[in-house]
Motif scaffolding. Sequence first.
Motif, PDB file in Angstrom:
ATOM      1  N   THR A   3       0.825  -1.393   0.032  1.00  0.00           N
ATOM      2  CA  THR A   3       0.080  -0.067   0.172  1.00  0.00           C
ATOM      3  C   THR A   3       0.834   1.365   0.088  1.00  0.00           C
ATOM      4  O   THR A   3       0.567   1.979  -0.642  1.00  0.00           O
ATOM      5  CB  THR A   3      -0.888  -0.013   0.990  1.00  0.00           C
ATOM      6  N   ARG A   4       1.914   1.444   0.936  1.00  0.00           N
ATOM      7  CA  ARG A   4       2.809   2.486   0.824  1.00  0.00           C
ATOM      8  C   ARG A   4       3.414   2.764  -0.273  1.00  0.00           C
ATOM      9  O   ARG A   4       3.755   3.726  -0.814  1.00  0.00           O
ATOM     10  CB  ARG A   4       3.659   2.219   2.012  1.00  0.00           C
ATOM     11  N   ILE A  31       2.568   1.655  -3.212  1.00  0.00           N
ATOM     12  CA  ILE A  31       1.470   2.319  -4.436  1.00  0.00           C
ATOM     13  C   ILE A  31       1.189   3.811  -4.211  1.00  0.00           C
ATOM     14  O   ILE A  31       1.201   4.209  -5.166  1.00  0.00           O
ATOM     15  CB  ILE A  31       0.359   1.355  -4.571  1.00  0.00           C
ATOM     16  N   GLN A  32       1.151   4.072  -2.752  1.00  0.00           N
ATOM     17  CA  GLN A  32       1.017   5.360  -2.531  1.00  0.00           C
ATOM     18  C   GLN A  32       2.161   6.350  -3.037  1.00  0.00           C
ATOM     19  O   GLN A  32       1.845   7.423  -3.634  1.00  0.00           O
ATOM     20  CB  GLN A  32       0.818   5.752  -1.258  1.00  0.00           C
ATOM     21  N   VAL A  33       3.205   5.911  -2.795  1.00  0.00           N
ATOM     22  CA  VAL A  33       4.476   6.625  -3.320  1.00  0.00           C
ATOM     23  C   VAL A  33       4.543   6.793  -4.913  1.00  0.00           C
ATOM     24  O   VAL A  33       4.578   7.809  -5.356  1.00  0.00           O
ATOM     25  CB  VAL A  33       5.653   5.800  -2.687  1.00  0.00           C
ATOM     26  N   VAL A  80       1.615   6.781  -6.725  1.00  0.00           N
ATOM     27  CA  VAL A  80       0.814   7.307  -7.303  1.00  0.00           C
ATOM     28  C   VAL A  80       1.053   8.873  -7.012  1.00  0.00           C
ATOM     29  O   VAL A  80       0.844   9.664  -7.994  1.00  0.00           O
ATOM     30  CB  VAL A  80      -0.511   7.079  -6.448  1.00  0.00           C
ATOM     31  N   ALA A  81       1.743   9.200  -5.852  1.00  0.00           N
ATOM     32  CA  ALA A  81       1.850  10.728  -5.431  1.00  0.00           C
ATOM     33  C   ALA A  81       3.137  11.312  -6.344  1.00  0.00           C
ATOM     34  O   ALA A  81       3.007  12.291  -6.941  1.00  0.00           O
ATOM     35  CB  ALA A  81       2.470  10.607  -4.067  1.00  0.00           C
TER      36      ALA A  81
END
Length: 104
Positions: free
Chosen positions: A57-58, A60-62, A64-65
């Motif tokens: 999750t982390r 993927i968040q990085v 996407v950001a």
Amino acid sequence: MGAAVLLAVTVLVWIQDNVGWGLGLGIPTVAMFLSVIAFVGGFQLYRHLVPAGSPFTRLIQVGVAAFRKRKLRMVSDPSLLYFNDEIDAPISLGGKLTHTKHMR
């Protein structure tokens, strides 16, 4: 690690050929035993962090950001950039995370 490999392919091979296999295999065995003792003895000194959430999750968040912010311009004053003393301490130099223009 480089010194260990150099030792293994030169000194230990020479010992195995000229002195004997017992000593040639005994030296790495003793070295590994000492390294396990050092690891177990120093285990209490390590920083223990309780895992929270999924690492994917982390990740993927990085991603996407980074994708969303790919066209933003870099700020002129580095003091305006994000900084967290507690989180950044292990990866900082002298207590301050150094900001660069690489991979902005």
